[in-house]
Design a protein around this motif. Structure first.
Motif, mmCIF file in Angstrom:
data_model
loop_
_atom_site.group_PDB
_atom_site.id
_atom_site.type_symbol
_atom_site.label_atom_id
_atom_site.label_comp_id
_atom_site.label_asym_id
_atom_site.label_seq_id
_atom_site.Cartn_x
_atom_site.Cartn_y
_atom_site.Cartn_z
ATOM 1 N N ALA A 215 -3.201 -6.723 1.099
ATOM 2 C CA ALA A 215 -1.940 -6.530 1.816
ATOM 3 C C ALA A 215 -0.816 -6.190 0.861
ATOM 4 C CB ALA A 215 -1.593 -7.799 2.592
ATOM 5 N N THR B 50 -8.478 -3.644 -1.200
ATOM 6 C CA THR B 50 -7.356 -3.075 -0.445
ATOM 7 C C THR B 50 -6.487 -4.196 0.104
ATOM 8 O OG1 THR B 50 -8.750 -2.975 1.536
ATOM 9 C CG2 THR B 50 -8.620 -0.975 0.178
ATOM 10 N N ALA C 286 -7.248 -6.741 3.872
ATOM 11 C CA ALA C 286 -5.839 -6.507 4.198
ATOM 12 C C ALA C 286 -5.093 -7.762 4.611
ATOM 13 C CB ALA C 286 -5.743 -5.464 5.310
ATOM 14 N N PRO D 70 0.822 -1.220 0.000
ATOM 15 C CA PRO D 70 0.000 0.000 0.000
ATOM 16 C C PRO D 70 0.850 1.261 0.000
ATOM 17 C CG PRO D 70 -0.923 -1.604 1.504
ATOM 18 C CD PRO D 70 0.380 -2.176 1.041
#
Length: 460
Positions: A47, A45, A86, A27
């Motif tokens: 990891a 979103t 995540a 990210p």
């Protein structure tokens, strides 16, 4: 290499770069933004994003995830995205889009990141037809692992019935080949089971010889919706399996690429495709053309390369919300129920409410059985909206009302490629009980550490 087991999560993810020979983006790093799916409403979103360029990249990522407690999911285009959290590493296969056509044997070998348009571009000049869905911009592998209902489905059957072989990475990080004779259980489950049994890195398919077809769409004004829908219902059930049709109540926004006669208003699109005798195909369509005065008529003899023009699906990424119902019949009462919730004056917020005639070749079991269920459905109802943050809940609630309106005639089933969601009850709608059992059992065999147990997969 041996990776220490006492690393922090972030440190382990950085070491992932040493496990695969490709870009790994965390990210905030360049390349991470490429995880945004075609359906921009899905919260993706992960990891980390692995921009895979080979099957070895995929296998290395899966082995790494198994060692460090991550799950892994895959995305080529993200048309059917449902969200990625995540704790999951996203393998992006968009760069693996190689396509090799053998025109003599009428086959193609296609990489995991290829879109149907990539295959059409190299196959259609040989008079061969990659059996895509309504949108050539959709990824080949995701479409085929979900079964594949295309604009010619009544004529040619399910697209995944034309698969000859898969290359697949299992949840143990092993790269296997699946055919009717080699790892036949995987071959069964990958045709319909989506990513339950592994991440497909390449697929080999048959290409039937269909150089051209008679088809397109006839569009009517929204004021004629009731007359057109009722006429289509009566007319469609008598069609031979050389003919395919769907009908859509549309409210297309006034955006670039939307033809002026269709923009910012309700219209009704009668989609039509036929092979064989084109004069007979034109004669069969005539009753629908005469129901009302068309505002636009695009039907004619077209090269197969123009198959995407039949549905004219959106090309650019957009937020979408989908729902689906499969129907055993479509009596006049069902049409009236749909008109009440999605016709003129209903206040429907949906962009498309689509009925598709099924049957024909779809009903017949192929030479090699698969995990795809619901071949016996007579019609498919799809509801597609474009939610914004302000109206997302209302669009989803109304979509459920549309499918609920036809509940008396619904089978209770859905198809794997339609209405993606995390709803825990969805697998039971997509698969018969025996199929659910075997998919889950095979998943436990090929993914004992549950590395792939995320997204739209079948697990116990």
């Amino acid at each position: 290499m041996t990776i220490p087991t006492d690393l922090t999560r972030d440190d382990a993810l950085r070491i992932l770069r040493e496990e695969v020979a490709t870009l790994v983006a965390l990210p905030g790093e360049p390349g991470y933004e490429r995880c945004v799916p075609w359906n921009v409403a899905a919260p993706v979103t992960p990891a980390a994003v692995v921009l895979a360029t080979s099957a070895e990249d995929v296998a290395g990522t899966v082995r790494f995830a198994a060692a460090h407690g991550f799950t892994v999911t895959v995305q080529a285009t993200g048309h059917g995205a449902v969200g990625v959290g995540a704790d999951t590493i996203l393998v992006l296969t968009a760069a693996m889009k190689h396509c090799e056509v053998d025109s003599l044997n009428r086959t193609a070998r296609v990489g995991a990141g290829a879109r149907w348009q990539d295959v059409i571009d190299v196959a259609a000049p040989h008079g061969l037809a990659p059996l895509c869905g309504s949108s050539p911009g959709v990824g080949v592998v995701g479409f085929l692992t979900g079964g594949g209902i295309g604009p010619l489905v009544r004529t040619v059957g399910l697209s995944s019935d034309y698969v000859r072989a898969f290359d697949v990475v299992t949840g143990e990080g092993r790269l296997l080949r699946a055919t009717p004779d080699e790892n036949a259980d995987l071959f069964w489950g990958l045709r319909g089971g989506k990513a339950t049994l592994g991440i497909v890195t390449a697929v080999e398919i048959d290409l039937p010889p269909i150089p051209e077809f008679y088809g397109g769409a006839v569009y009517f004004d929204g004021a004629d919706t009731a007359a057109v829908l009722h006429a289509w219902r009566s007319w469609s059930v008598e069609l031979p399996e050389t003919v395919n049709t769907s009908i859509a109540v549309q409210q297309l926004p006034p955006l670039s690429g939307v033809p002026e006669p269709l923009a910012g208003r309700m219209t009704v699109a009668v989609r039509y495709t036929a092979v064989g005798d084109f004069a007979e195909a034109e004669r069969l369509l005539a009753p629908m053309r005469a129901v009302a005065t068309p505002v636009m008529d695009t039907v004619g003899v077209l090269p197969y390369a123009a198959i995407g023009a039949v549905h004219a699906d959106p090309v650019d990424p957009m937020p979408t919300n989908e729902d689906q119902a499969l129907l055993s019949e479509l009596p006049a009462e069902a049409v009236d129920a749909l008109l009440a919730v999605a016709g003129p004056g209903s206040g429907s917020p949906q962009v498309i409410v689509d009925l598709r005639l099924l049957g024909g070749a779809l009903v017949r079991e192929p030479q090699h059985r698969s995990a795809f269920c619901h071949r016996d459905a007579a019609f498919s109802l799809a509801v597609i909206g474009a939610p914004t943050p302000e109206n997302a809940a209302m669009v989803a609630e109304h979509a459920r009302a549309v499918t609920g309106a036809v509940a008396p005639w619904a089978t209770g089933g859905q198809m794997p490629n339609f209405a993606p969601s995390y709803d825990p009850a969805r697998p039971a709608r997509a698969y018969a009980p025996d199929t659910l059992h075997w998919l889950a059992a095979l998943a436990d065999r090929y993914d004992p550490s549950r590395v792939l147990a995320t997204g739209q997969v079948v697990r116990t």
